[in-house]
Design a protein around this motif. Structure first.
Motif, PDB file in Angstrom:
ATOM      1  N   GLU A 116       0.942  -1.511   0.237  1.00  0.00           N
ATOM      2  CA  GLU A 116       0.378  -0.020  -0.519  1.00  0.00           C
ATOM      3  C   GLU A 116       0.829   1.379  -0.093  1.00  0.00           C
ATOM      4  N   ASP A 119       2.267   1.782  -3.770  1.00  0.00           N
ATOM      5  CA  ASP A 119       0.897   2.517  -3.926  1.00  0.00           C
ATOM      6  C   ASP A 119       0.404   3.564  -3.703  1.00  0.00           C
ATOM      7  N   TYR A 120       0.890   4.103  -2.782  1.00  0.00           N
ATOM      8  CA  TYR A 120       0.293   5.376  -2.338  1.00  0.00           C
ATOM      9  C   TYR A 120       1.491   6.742  -2.930  1.00  0.00           C
ATOM     10  N   GLN A 121       3.028   5.884  -2.681  1.00  0.00           N
ATOM     11  CA  GLN A 121       4.348   6.829  -3.643  1.00  0.00           C
ATOM     12  C   GLN A 121       4.014   7.162  -4.476  1.00  0.00           C
ATOM     13  N   LYS A 122       3.121   5.906  -5.400  1.00  0.00           N
ATOM     14  CA  LYS A 122       3.121   6.393  -7.210  1.00  0.00           C
ATOM     15  C   LYS A 122       2.222   7.287  -7.536  1.00  0.00           C
ATOM     16  N   LYS A 123       0.965   7.214  -6.777  1.00  0.00           N
ATOM     17  CA  LYS A 123       0.067   8.314  -6.447  1.00  0.00           C
ATOM     18  C   LYS A 123       0.497   9.603  -6.449  1.00  0.00           C
ATOM     19  N   GLN A 124       0.966   9.539  -4.565  1.00  0.00           N
ATOM     20  CA  GLN A 124       1.718  10.990  -4.784  1.00  0.00           C
ATOM     21  C   GLN A 124       2.807  11.360  -6.372  1.00  0.00           C
ATOM     22  N   GLU A 126       2.205  10.373  -9.574  1.00  0.00           N
ATOM     23  CA  GLU A 126       1.535  10.906 -10.502  1.00  0.00           C
ATOM     24  C   GLU A 126       0.649  11.907 -10.536  1.00  0.00           C
ATOM     25  N   LYS A 127       0.792  12.940  -9.154  1.00  0.00           N
ATOM     26  CA  LYS A 127      -0.009  13.815  -8.613  1.00  0.00           C
ATOM     27  C   LYS A 127       0.431  15.174  -8.979  1.00  0.00           C
ATOM     28  N   LYS A 130       1.428  15.318 -13.171  1.00  0.00           N
ATOM     29  CA  LYS A 130       0.277  15.885 -13.422  1.00  0.00           C
ATOM     30  C   LYS A 130       0.211  17.622 -13.203  1.00  0.00           C
TER      31      LYS A 130
END
Length: 279
Positions: A116, A119-124, A126-127, A130
């Motif tokens: 998790e 996944d969280y680091q990946k999302k950050q 990506e943010k 963007k």
């Protein structure tokens, strides 16, 4: 003799009486002056006391005014201090809220499992990516707008210079032929922009027709061919407009009206050019 002595004695007695009267008057005046001198000090004292009283009153008034002003200044400074304290408090609150939020996120991140966390680091990431992309896009759009603005300004300047050049050329040809000189480049600009209302207003278009009337050879044929193309283009657009319209076409009618006006003027001018050159 007796009469003379009597007269002398009477005159002497009258003189003495006059002298005594004068002395009495002088004594009265002296006594009055003395009285005034004696009485004058208390009056001066009263005047000085009244002056001191008035000065003390004015001093007290000025003191009270200065006190009131100082009180006002204190109040204003207190209010400004309270406002600054409020703003400082608000900024401290916002900073505190951010810190709390970060702390919560950190604690929540610690509770996550290794998968998790990844996944969280990946999302950050990506943010952030963007956000960077959006910023780049904004900067690009700003640059494009700036470039378009500069381009538009340059085109307007060119148009103005062309306009003034062509109009001056035609005006000199019409009204002052002695100082007029043939200029090939100006003639090319005139023929190229003969259908433009911005460069050639209606008044000068009539002069342009007079100027183009004696044209011969290849330049005449090319001008006639261009006029024929304008006429055919306008006629084809008119036949398309007679066809049944869809909903999207009806929404664009307002924009088409302006274009139609310009096209109609071009069509009418092309007809005039052909009538002038083809005889």
């Amino acid at each position: 003799m007796a009469n003379k002595e009597i007269k002398r004695k009477t005159t002497e007695s009258t003189k003495e009486i006059i002298k005594e009267d004068k002395k009495k008057k002088i004594d009265v005046l002296v006594s009055k002056n003395k009285k005034q001198k004696i009485e004058s000090p208390p009056s001066s004292e009263s005047e000085s006391s009244s002056e001191s009283e008035s000065s003390s009153e004015s001093d007290s008034q000025s003191e009270s005014e200065s006190d009131s002003e100082s009180e006002k200044g204190n109040k204003e400074s207190e209010s400004s201090e309270s406002e600054s304290e409020q703003s400082d408090g608000e900024s401290e609150q916002s900073e505190g809220e951010l810190e709390k939020k970060k702390e919560k996120e950190r604690k929540a991140f610690e509770k996550l499992s290794p998968k998790e966390k990844i996944d969280y680091q990946k999302k950050q990431i990506e943010k952030e990516f963007k956000a960077q992309e959006k910023e780049k896009k904004r900067e690009k759009e700003k640059k494009l707008l700036k470039q378009e603005k500069i381009k538009k300004e340059l085109e307007e300047k060119k148009l103005k210079s062309k306009n003034s050049e062509v109009l001056m050329y035609l005006d000199t040809w019409k009204n002052d032929k002695s100082s007029w000189k043939f200029e090939k480049n100006t003639q090319v600009i005139l023929i190229k922009n003969i259908y433009s209302i911005d460069i050639l207003p209606e008044k000068y278009f009539k002069i342009a027709l007079e100027y183009l009337a004696p044209l011969k050879g290849a330049i005449k044929d090319r001008t006639v061919d261009e006029a024929k193309q304008v006429i055919t283009k306008y006629k084809t657009s008119q036949t398309k407009k007679r066809l049944p319209k869809s909903k999207n076409d009806s929404d664009e009618e307002s924009d088409d009206d302006e274009i139609e006006k310009e096209d109609k003027i071009k069509f009418e001018r092309a007809q005039s050019v052909i009538e002038t050159l083809v005889k």
